[in-house]
Design a protein around this motif. Structure first.
Motif, PDB file in Angstrom:
ATOM      1  N   TRP A  21       0.855  -1.203   0.026  1.00 46.36           N
ATOM      2  CA  TRP A  21      -0.140  -0.034  -0.001  1.00 46.36           C
ATOM      3  C   TRP A  21       0.775   1.272  -0.035  1.00 46.36           C
ATOM      4  CZ3 TRP A  21      -5.165  -1.360  -0.362  1.00 46.36           C
ATOM      5  CH2 TRP A  21      -5.516  -2.736   0.203  1.00 46.36           C
ATOM      6  N   LYS A  22       2.075   1.059  -0.019  1.00 51.55           N
ATOM      7  CA  LYS A  22       3.074   2.306   0.108  1.00 51.55           C
ATOM      8  C   LYS A  22       2.906   3.330  -0.762  1.00 51.55           C
ATOM      9  CE  LYS A  22       6.029   0.286   3.485  1.00 51.55           C
ATOM     10  NZ  LYS A  22       7.542  -0.370   3.564  1.00 51.55           N
ATOM     11  N   VAL A  23       2.689   2.880  -1.988  1.00 57.57           N
ATOM     12  CA  VAL A  23       2.507   3.809  -3.154  1.00 57.57           C
ATOM     13  C   VAL A  23       1.259   4.698  -3.181  1.00 57.57           C
ATOM     14  CG1 VAL A  23       2.297   4.095  -5.646  1.00 57.57           C
ATOM     15  CG2 VAL A  23       4.181   2.711  -4.713  1.00 57.57           C
ATOM     16  N   GLU A  24       0.318   3.900  -2.649  1.00 54.11           N
ATOM     17  CA  GLU A  24      -1.130   4.755  -2.190  1.00 54.11           C
ATOM     18  C   GLU A  24      -0.908   5.652  -1.184  1.00 54.11           C
ATOM     19  OE1 GLU A  24      -4.830   2.792  -3.127  1.00 54.11           O
ATOM     20  OE2 GLU A  24      -3.712   0.919  -3.158  1.00 54.11           O
ATOM     21  N   CYS A  27       0.987   8.478  -2.630  1.00 54.44           N
ATOM     22  CA  CYS A  27       0.181   9.325  -3.475  1.00 54.44           C
ATOM     23  C   CYS A  27      -0.732  10.413  -2.524  1.00 54.44           C
ATOM     24  CB  CYS A  27      -1.058   8.532  -4.162  1.00 54.44           C
ATOM     25  SG  CYS A  27      -0.264   7.678  -5.725  1.00 54.44           S
ATOM     26  N   VAL A 117       0.383   9.680  -9.857  1.00 51.29           N
ATOM     27  CA  VAL A 117       1.048  10.217  -8.612  1.00 51.29           C
ATOM     28  C   VAL A 117       1.665  11.811  -9.083  1.00 51.29           C
ATOM     29  CG1 VAL A 117       3.171   9.997  -7.396  1.00 51.29           C
ATOM     30  CG2 VAL A 117       1.931   8.047  -7.859  1.00 51.29           C
TER      31      VAL A 117
ATOM     32  N   ILE B   4       0.226  -5.047  -5.986  1.00 51.18           N
ATOM     33  CA  ILE B   4      -0.586  -3.706  -5.309  1.00 51.18           C
ATOM     34  C   ILE B   4      -1.753  -3.794  -6.079  1.00 51.18           C
ATOM     35  CG2 ILE B   4      -0.424  -1.200  -5.007  1.00 51.18           C
ATOM     36  CD1 ILE B   4       2.604  -1.552  -4.777  1.00 51.18           C
ATOM     37  N   PRO B   5      -2.890  -3.642  -4.977  1.00 45.71           N
ATOM     38  CA  PRO B   5      -3.990  -3.504  -5.637  1.00 45.71           C
ATOM     39  C   PRO B   5      -4.276  -2.190  -6.443  1.00 45.71           C
ATOM     40  CG  PRO B   5      -4.259  -2.841  -3.293  1.00 45.71           C
ATOM     41  CD  PRO B   5      -2.956  -3.283  -3.816  1.00 45.71           C
ATOM     42  N   LYS B   6      -5.608  -1.514  -6.222  1.00 52.12           N
ATOM     43  CA  LYS B   6      -5.887  -0.417  -7.006  1.00 52.12           C
ATOM     44  C   LYS B   6      -5.204   0.850  -6.745  1.00 52.12           C
ATOM     45  CE  LYS B   6      -8.757   3.253  -5.818  1.00 52.12           C
ATOM     46  NZ  LYS B   6     -10.171   3.598  -5.408  1.00 52.12           N
ATOM     47  N   ASP B   7      -4.418   1.290  -7.782  1.00 47.85           N
ATOM     48  CA  ASP B   7      -3.710   2.784  -7.500  1.00 47.85           C
ATOM     49  C   ASP B   7      -3.481   3.002  -8.968  1.00 47.85           C
ATOM     50  OD1 ASP B   7      -0.534   1.483  -6.690  1.00 47.85           O
ATOM     51  OD2 ASP B   7      -1.768   0.828  -8.208  1.00 47.85           O
ATOM     52  N   CYS B   8      -2.391   4.073  -9.083  1.00 50.81           N
ATOM     53  CA  CYS B   8      -2.255   4.433 -10.336  1.00 50.81           C
ATOM     54  C   CYS B   8      -1.440   3.017 -11.034  1.00 50.81           C
ATOM     55  CB  CYS B   8      -0.969   5.392 -10.197  1.00 50.81           C
ATOM     56  SG  CYS B   8       0.270   5.069  -8.894  1.00 50.81           S
ATOM     57  N   PHE B  10       1.302   2.131 -11.194  1.00 52.96           N
ATOM     58  CA  PHE B  10       2.381   1.716 -10.227  1.00 52.96           C
ATOM     59  C   PHE B  10       2.337   0.082 -10.258  1.00 52.96           C
ATOM     60  CE2 PHE B  10       5.495   0.594  -7.176  1.00 52.96           C
ATOM     61  CZ  PHE B  10       6.676   1.305  -7.356  1.00 52.96           C
TER      62      PHE B  10
END
Lengths: 117, 117
Positions: A21-24, A27, A117, B4-8, B10
């Motif tokens: 979840w870190k990228v989210e 973001c 992002v 990674i689930p939903k996000d950009c 990435f």
DNA sequence: CAGCATCCCCATTGATACTG
DNA sequence: CAGTATCAATGGGGATGCTG
């Protein structure tokens, strides 16, 4: 075309933002500082445990700043450090790549995935 | 491979190069096409299973081209596709970031001991 | 040489419940 | 509100052995 060095620090970078979840989180915090509960709302599907855990790791890695405002009810605000912000370029690059190649892979993305992002 | 689930985009990018060895493979193939056995030598620590597996995934994702030259002994050459090359910029960015922040922190035992990717 | 097939481990994640 | 504690399941990846 940029060349990837043999001894590149990609594993280091992944260790820091490779969490599920870190990228989210990156973001969201990149837009503006957020409170714990707000992050929960903004990142659907994340459990309290995981949010707390990933935030703690990112804090330990110097990516995130944690500010406790003593009050009732409790209030904790998270924000990105400068260090954390330096990740944006690289992450954004890969984000864009991903958006440009949402073609079917062997693993279905299944999610629309919009916010860049 | 971490997903990674939903996000950009990435997660899409990670799904494609998030495998434990894919960036290393990317590094090597980016220099020049390589044979299976040569890749094994060049990527210390990787098992045959993982090399074959990751190569197959990268092939399925259109990153890698696989050429079989019928002969005895068998000969299979792998090379990067144009599509695969478009990943270099983003990956290189994160690589550089990682090199600038090689300080180890809390990261746990699962981590491949940071043998500079 | 290239690369499937199997078995097994254990770290990461998820679910659930409890607390200052 | 903002966490912590505990338990269980999942699956990525290591080791080994076999085949065209």
């Amino acid at each position: 075309m940029t060349v990837i060095p043999k001894d590149c620090g990609f594993s280091t970078a992944l260790g820091v933002i490779g969490g599920k979840w870190k990228v989210e989180i990156l973001c969201e915090l990149q837009k503006t500082p957020r409170r714990f509960g707000r992050l929960r709302q903004l990142i659907p599907g994340i459990s309290e445990k995981m949010l707390a855990q990933q935030l703690r790791e990112m804090e330990a890695d110097g990516l995130v700043r944690r500010e406790v405002h003593d009050a009732s009810p409790p209030k904790v605000v998270y924000s990105l450090t400068d260090h954390g912000n330096t990740l944006n370029d690289g992450v954004a690059s890969l984000c864009q790549w991903g958006e440009g190649h949402l073609r079917r892979t062997h693993r279905a993305p299944s999610e629309p995935a919009l916010h860049a992002v």
